[in-house]
Motif scaffolding. Structure first.
Motif, short mmCIF file in Angstrom:
data_model
loop_
_atom_site.label_atom_id
_atom_site.label_comp_id
_atom_site.label_asym_id
_atom_site.label_seq_id
_atom_site.Cartn_x
_atom_site.Cartn_y
_atom_site.Cartn_z
N GLN A 221 -19.87 24.58 13.70
CA GLN A 221 -18.78 23.61 13.74
C GLN A 221 -18.97 22.51 12.70
O GLN A 221 -17.99 22.06 12.07
N ILE B 51 -17.89 23.99 9.40
CA ILE B 51 -16.44 24.21 9.43
C ILE B 51 -15.71 22.90 9.18
O ILE B 51 -14.75 22.84 8.40
N ASN B 52 -16.19 21.83 9.82
CA ASN B 52 -15.56 20.51 9.64
C ASN B 52 -15.77 19.97 8.23
O ASN B 52 -14.84 19.44 7.62
N THR C 96 -16.23 21.56 5.54
CA THR C 96 -15.50 22.36 4.57
C THR C 96 -14.00 22.28 4.79
O THR C 96 -13.21 22.67 3.93
N ASN C 97 -13.59 21.80 5.95
CA ASN C 97 -12.17 21.76 6.33
C ASN C 97 -11.57 23.16 6.29
O ASN C 97 -10.50 23.39 5.72
N TYR C 98 -12.27 24.09 6.92
CA TYR C 98 -11.88 25.50 6.87
C TYR C 98 -10.78 25.79 7.88
O TYR C 98 -10.99 25.70 9.10
N ASN D 85 -7.98 25.89 10.55
CA ASN D 85 -7.68 24.93 11.62
C ASN D 85 -8.94 24.35 12.26
O ASN D 85 -8.86 23.58 13.22
N ARG D 86 -10.12 24.77 11.79
CA ARG D 86 -11.43 24.24 12.20
C ARG D 86 -11.75 24.51 13.68
O ARG D 86 -12.60 23.85 14.25
N ASP D 87 -11.08 25.49 14.26
CA ASP D 87 -11.25 25.77 15.70
C ASP D 87 -12.10 27.02 15.89
O ASP D 87 -11.67 28.13 15.57
N LEU E 157 -9.89 30.67 15.56
CA LEU E 157 -9.88 30.24 14.16
C LEU E 157 -8.67 30.84 13.43
O LEU E 157 -8.37 32.03 13.57
N GLU F 46 -4.76 28.28 2.25
CA GLU F 46 -6.07 27.70 2.57
C GLU F 46 -7.21 28.62 2.15
O GLU F 46 -8.29 28.13 1.78
#
Length: 278
Positions: free
Chosen positions: A150, A153-154, A156-158, A160-162, A176, A182
């Motif tokens: 996580q 992911i945050n 990198t702003n990948y 929806n980051r979920d 995700l 994107e």
């Protein structure tokens, strides 16, 4: 990998797919923003989808011109599960966190026989990404863990980051989601070494996703297939420029699997970015 084996993947992974929540909102917001940049519709690309009998989108980004060429812009800004295209990101995190020391470290096969024969053996990152061995990357994700995954992911702003849905399946049938636009944003950052990973990790991943290398160009890319979602994303370096692409389409029939590469290569050939077959 042969079409027969790809069809086996389709048989195993064919589950009902619903685009992630808020997908239309993402598309609408992005389309408004794109009116302010060099974004050109290319309806002529649609003939390749029609010839293959599939519905989808294609997006090409010219780095020097800062120009996007798109077929089906709304879909290019709708989020879908990334499937095996996420192996690019997963590889970066695994290398940066040290859960594998390099692309040549062997992880032993768990002995579970899967429908793809090439998966049923020991693998390294370098071999696993070539045959898209799901079990290998699930093991990497479990070693990384939710907290570290996580975090990256945050950073990198990948998408929806979920990462909801399980640490070893959130990119397959979890929460995700990522748009083709994107996907290209992420690949541009990879190419420019502008991601929160070590230069070593980035260099290794760039190397293991090389699909073709000639005197004229280098093609990097990764396919993805899950449920009814088919992907092919990557970029071409040639003539002092870089061209990024993302193809996303519905996989309804077994023969739709091969359309991901066929459509992409046909458009890239038409654009003069890949050599035309004699």
């Amino acid at each position: 990998m042969s079409l027969r084996l790809k069809c086996s993947i389709f048989a195993v992974l064919s589950l009902t797919f619903i685009p992630s929540a808020g997908a239309d909102t993402v598309a609408n917001q992005s389309l408004v923003q794109q009116k302010q940049v060099n974004w050109q519709e290319r309806p002529d690309f649609g003939k390749y989808f029609q010839q293959a009998g599939v519905k989808g989108t294609f997006l090409l980004y010219d780095l020097k011109k800062n120009q996007y060429l798109v077929y089906n812009a709304k879909r290019a800004n709708t989020r879908y599960v990334p499937a095996s295209t996420f192996k690019i990101f997963n590889s970066l995190v695994a290398l940066d966190t040290g859960v594998v020391k390099d692309e040549n470290e062997i992880i032993k096969w768990d002995g579970v026989k899967r429908v793809i024969p090439q998966w049923n053996q020991n693998h390294t990152m370098k071999t696993a990404i070539k045959v898209s061995a799901v079990w290998f990357y699930q093991e990497l994700a479990r070693r990384i863990g939710e907290k570290r995954m996580q975090k990256y992911i945050n950073l990198t702003n990948y998408g929806n980051r979920d990462i909801g849905g399980g640490i070893d399946k959130f990119w397959l049938q979890g929460d995700l989601g990522i748009t083709p636009k994107e996907q290209i944003d992420f690949l541009v950052k990879l190419h420019n070494n502008n991601l929160p990973f070590s230069p070593r990790a980035i260099a290794i991943v760039k190397n293991i996703i090389i699909a073709e290398k000639t005197e004229d160009y280098v093609l990097r890319g990764k396919t993805g297939l899950q449920s009814q979602v088919g992907w092919y994303v990557g970029y071409i370096e040639r003539d002092g420029n870089t061209y990024f692409f993302a193809t996303q389409l519905d996989v309804i029939k077994e023969q739709d699997i091969k359309a991901r590469l066929e459509i992409t290569r046909s458009i890239l050939k038409n654009m003069g970015l890949l050599p035309k077959t004699p």
